[in-house]
Design a protein around this motif. Sequence first.
Motif, PDB file in Angstrom:
ATOM      1  N   PRO A 126      24.864   6.498 -41.342  1.00 49.43           N
ATOM      2  CA  PRO A 126      23.415   6.464 -41.526  1.00 49.43           C
ATOM      3  C   PRO A 126      22.953   5.452 -42.563  1.00 49.43           C
ATOM      4  N   GLU A 127      23.663   5.349 -43.671  1.00 51.24           N
ATOM      5  CA  GLU A 127      23.219   4.444 -44.725  1.00 51.24           C
ATOM      6  C   GLU A 127      23.278   2.983 -44.300  1.00 51.24           C
ATOM      7  N   ALA A 128      24.107   2.684 -43.300  1.00 53.90           N
ATOM      8  CA  ALA A 128      24.179   1.315 -42.779  1.00 53.90           C
ATOM      9  C   ALA A 128      23.149   1.074 -41.672  1.00 53.90           C
ATOM     10  N   VAL A 129      22.862   2.092 -40.878  1.00 54.57           N
ATOM     11  CA  VAL A 129      22.000   1.916 -39.711  1.00 54.57           C
ATOM     12  C   VAL A 129      20.520   2.110 -40.038  1.00 54.57           C
ATOM     13  N   VAL A 130      20.198   3.095 -40.865  1.00 49.53           N
ATOM     14  CA  VAL A 130      18.789   3.432 -41.093  1.00 49.53           C
ATOM     15  C   VAL A 130      17.960   2.242 -41.576  1.00 49.53           C
ATOM     16  N   PRO A 131      18.441   1.428 -42.528  1.00 46.97           N
ATOM     17  CA  PRO A 131      17.617   0.272 -42.917  1.00 46.97           C
ATOM     18  C   PRO A 131      17.304  -0.663 -41.747  1.00 46.97           C
ATOM     19  N   ARG A 132      18.218  -0.800 -40.810  1.00 50.87           N
ATOM     20  CA  ARG A 132      17.982  -1.653 -39.650  1.00 50.87           C
ATOM     21  C   ARG A 132      16.931  -1.038 -38.737  1.00 50.87           C
ATOM     22  N   LEU A 133      16.986   0.291 -38.571  1.00 50.80           N
ATOM     23  CA  LEU A 133      15.980   0.947 -37.739  1.00 50.80           C
ATOM     24  C   LEU A 133      14.600   0.883 -38.392  1.00 50.80           C
ATOM     25  N   LEU A 134      14.549   1.080 -39.703  1.00 47.69           N
ATOM     26  CA  LEU A 134      13.261   1.020 -40.391  1.00 47.69           C
ATOM     27  C   LEU A 134      12.637  -0.361 -40.280  1.00 47.69           C
ATOM     28  N   ALA A 135      13.475  -1.406 -40.291  1.00 50.03           N
ATOM     29  CA  ALA A 135      12.949  -2.763 -40.146  1.00 50.03           C
ATOM     30  C   ALA A 135      12.345  -2.975 -38.766  1.00 50.03           C
ATOM     31  N   LEU A 136      12.898  -2.329 -37.741  1.00 47.29           N
ATOM     32  CA  LEU A 136      12.322  -2.420 -36.401  1.00 47.29           C
ATOM     33  C   LEU A 136      11.057  -1.572 -36.281  1.00 47.29           C
ATOM     34  N   LEU A 137      11.057  -0.428 -36.944  1.00 50.54           N
ATOM     35  CA  LEU A 137       9.904   0.463 -36.859  1.00 50.54           C
ATOM     36  C   LEU A 137       8.705  -0.076 -37.632  1.00 50.54           C
ATOM     37  N   ASP A 138       8.960  -0.687 -38.772  1.00 48.63           N
ATOM     38  CA  ASP A 138       7.884  -1.132 -39.661  1.00 48.63           C
ATOM     39  C   ASP A 138       8.289  -2.480 -40.255  1.00 48.63           C
ATOM     40  N   PRO A 139       8.150  -3.568 -39.493  1.00 50.35           N
ATOM     41  CA  PRO A 139       8.718  -4.853 -39.901  1.00 50.35           C
ATOM     42  C   PRO A 139       8.066  -5.477 -41.118  1.00 50.35           C
ATOM     43  N   GLN A 140       6.838  -5.071 -41.460  1.00 54.74           N
ATOM     44  CA  GLN A 140       6.148  -5.646 -42.612  1.00 54.74           C
ATOM     45  C   GLN A 140       5.564  -4.522 -43.467  1.00 54.74           C
ATOM     46  N   PRO A 141       6.421  -3.722 -44.094  1.00 56.15           N
ATOM     47  CA  PRO A 141       5.919  -2.543 -44.812  1.00 56.15           C
ATOM     48  C   PRO A 141       4.978  -2.893 -45.949  1.00 56.15           C
ATOM     49  N   GLU A 142       5.219  -3.985 -46.666  1.00 58.45           N
ATOM     50  CA  GLU A 142       4.347  -4.323 -47.774  1.00 58.45           C
ATOM     51  C   GLU A 142       2.960  -4.722 -47.276  1.00 58.45           C
TER      52      GLU A 142
END
Length: 376
Positions: A353-369
């Motif tokens: 999970p710690e390796a995959v979740v950041p990649r999924l979050l980048a797809l879900l919300d590509p520009q969080p800031e």
Amino acid sequence: MTGVAWNVGWPAPAAARRLSGVRRRPRVALLVEPRFPGGTSGAVAAEIRALAPHVNLSVMALATSMFRDRPVHPEIARALDDAGLSLRPAPPVVRADAIVLHNPSALKFETALAPRLSAARTIVVTHENFTRPGGHEGFDVGHCLGLVAGRIAGGDRLLAPVSAANRRTVADWLTARAEPGWTLAGGDWPNILDPAFVAPTDRPRDRRGRHSRPGPEKFPGLAALRAQFPPHAERCAILGADAFLADREAVPGHWELLPFGTMPVAEFLAGIDFLVHFTNPLWRESFGRAIAEAIIAGKLVITDPDTAASFGPGVIGDDGRGVDAIVARHVADPVRYAATVRRAQADLARHRPEAVVPRLLALLDPQPEARRHAAL
């Protein structure tokens, strides 16, 4: 389907967020047929557990004709309980920052997709390969994606493969069809695994097995299976052998046949040293959670080269005719056996999970800031 309330809280109003300084969590809706009997449900269950701490997550069920009268997969039910979430029917309109629709092949018998989809980004996770060996469609992809596209109210439309091999089939289909509106995601949507690796045995024996749901696409021809599970092997066990049990006289007497779901997978794997996993020649795994489970359990895996490539050199690729020689070589050399399994386990760690979740979050919300400042 009936309208329902969201099962998690919405983010605080903008003014409250400004005062608190709390970063806005993206609203994510998982839209899934929760009755898939195989790897799709296992993947979704792991995803629910992994994403719930990071997003405002809602899980909504598609009731399709494919799995009429089947119960919700127990892994999904357990994952929802663990995350403190409920499975709800999809409302007339699904609204979120990102909507993730899992395995569009579930829609192949449908004439319409009921809910409208309103999100900045709609992601379709392509658990089933879009094309098969030889280039034919794996299912009516255009029909299924058309149902989804017809209900999307703007925003990005992405196809997210689950592996490199799966990506090739999606890219091939998109190239051949020139389907408008859909974009191949820049990153894959990997399966999440949280493995407690079992050390490989230092005394491997010729104990062979395989497990999968009992669909005809999951098995090669009987002649190939006879060669892969021969009488001279110490053990030949098949979990998910429902079709063979229906005609027991047609298969070798030394095979141990178990219906799908009658034994915990970990218990089954404890009784073998080699997972021999080949499918129908006209079908391929898009990832292969059965293979991942065997690697976690400390077993050496032999499969076709395309499937092996998703796991790295610790999984042995073969055309099916070299199984005997591969087994004999590793039984005779326990150090080699253990080194091969450990290599597969090291490669599989990238699915934690710690390796995959950041990649999924980048797809879900590509520009969080950017999204955060826009919301303030």
